[in-house]
Design a protein around this motif. Structure first.
Motif, PDB file in Angstrom:
ATOM      1  N   GLY A 120       0.823  -1.217   0.000  1.00  6.27           N
ATOM      2  CA  GLY A 120       0.000   0.000   0.000  1.00  6.27           C
ATOM      3  C   GLY A 120       0.848   1.255   0.000  1.00  6.27           C
ATOM      4  N   ARG A 121       1.893   1.268   0.819  1.00  3.88           N
ATOM      5  CA  ARG A 121       2.780   2.440   0.865  1.00  3.88           C
ATOM      6  C   ARG A 121       3.536   2.611  -0.445  1.00  3.88           C
ATOM      7  NH1 ARG A 121       3.643   1.042   6.545  1.00  3.88           N
ATOM      8  NH2 ARG A 121       5.671   0.183   6.099  1.00  3.88           N
ATOM      9  N   THR A 130       2.462   1.674  -3.354  1.00  2.00           N
ATOM     10  CA  THR A 130       1.458   2.152  -4.311  1.00  2.00           C
ATOM     11  C   THR A 130       1.232   3.650  -4.147  1.00  2.00           C
ATOM     12  OG1 THR A 130       0.402  -0.016  -4.314  1.00  2.00           O
ATOM     13  CG2 THR A 130      -0.920   1.834  -5.104  1.00  2.00           C
ATOM     14  N   GLU A 131       1.130   4.110  -2.908  1.00  2.65           N
ATOM     15  CA  GLU A 131       0.969   5.550  -2.653  1.00  2.65           C
ATOM     16  C   GLU A 131       2.147   6.329  -3.208  1.00  2.65           C
ATOM     17  OE1 GLU A 131       0.419   6.053   1.557  1.00  2.65           O
ATOM     18  OE2 GLU A 131      -1.391   4.813   1.560  1.00  2.65           O
ATOM     19  N   TRP A 132       3.351   5.818  -2.974  1.00  4.30           N
ATOM     20  CA  TRP A 132       4.550   6.479  -3.493  1.00  4.30           C
ATOM     21  C   TRP A 132       4.487   6.555  -5.014  1.00  4.30           C
ATOM     22  CZ3 TRP A 132       8.275   5.004  -6.934  1.00  4.30           C
ATOM     23  CH2 TRP A 132       9.382   5.830  -7.039  1.00  4.30           C
ATOM     24  N   GLN A 187       1.848   6.503  -6.975  1.00  6.17           N
ATOM     25  CA  GLN A 187       0.818   7.447  -7.402  1.00  6.17           C
ATOM     26  C   GLN A 187       1.295   8.892  -7.241  1.00  6.17           C
ATOM     27  OE1 GLN A 187      -2.391   5.999  -4.952  1.00  6.17           O
ATOM     28  NE2 GLN A 187      -3.231   4.756  -6.612  1.00  6.17           N
ATOM     29  N   THR A 188       1.996   9.161  -6.150  1.00 10.99           N
ATOM     30  CA  THR A 188       2.503  10.508  -5.901  1.00 10.99           C
ATOM     31  C   THR A 188       3.562  10.907  -6.924  1.00 10.99           C
ATOM     32  OG1 THR A 188       2.075  10.293  -3.532  1.00 10.99           O
ATOM     33  CG2 THR A 188       3.706  11.942  -4.188  1.00 10.99           C
ATOM     34  N   ASN A 189       4.386   9.970  -7.337  1.00 13.15           N
ATOM     35  CA  ASN A 189       5.550  10.294  -8.166  1.00 13.15           C
ATOM     36  C   ASN A 189       5.432   9.889  -9.629  1.00 13.15           C
ATOM     37  OD1 ASN A 189       7.567  11.399  -6.161  1.00 13.15           O
ATOM     38  ND2 ASN A 189       6.869   9.528  -5.145  1.00 13.15           N
TER      39      ASN A 189
END
Length: 126
Positions: A99-100, A102-104, A106-108
């Motif tokens: 999950g983390r 994936t968040e990274w 999406q952010t980058n």
């Protein structure tokens, strides 16, 4: 670091290389995420959830995840046999990390795509 210790290769001794090599394929993390969304999942359910994976590749991915202790496989004595897959405790512990990541991503992602395009343009113009 010694190249060989007690008959183990370098990749066997290095936890990062050992684990990342197993998840370096295209499907393992996706299968873990899909299994995390349900208590138990049958093979054909997974196939339908990932339409662009072949049965052979899904089967080998599940076997690898089972060999690593991230997935358990239960065969029920029925005709035809019913087989279910589920995450083990260690497999479930991986889900928040995915999950983390994936968040990274999406952010980058926008920045990464821009850098890729600029790099490719530079390579072409030479």
């Amino acid at each position: 670091m010694q190249k060989k210790a007690e008959g183990n290769s370098l990749i066997e001794m290095c936890p990062i290389r050992n684990i990342v090599a197993r998840f370096g394929n295209k499907w393992s993390l996706l299968v873990v995420v899909l299994l995390s969304e349900r208590e138990a999942t049958r093979f054909n359910e997974l196939c339908r959830s990932i339409p662009d994976i072949s049965s052979r590749v899904l089967s080998s991915t599940l076997k690898m995840l089972e060999a690593d202790g991230l997935v358990s496989r239960t065969v029920y004595p029925e005709v035809p046999p019913r087989v279910e897959y589920r995450l083990t405790e260690i497999g479930r512990s991986l889900v928040p990390l995915i999950g983390r990541l994936t968040e990274w991503a999406q952010t980058n992602m926008k920045s990464i795509v821009e850098h890729r395009r600029a790099y490719e343009a530079e390579q072409i113009s030479g």
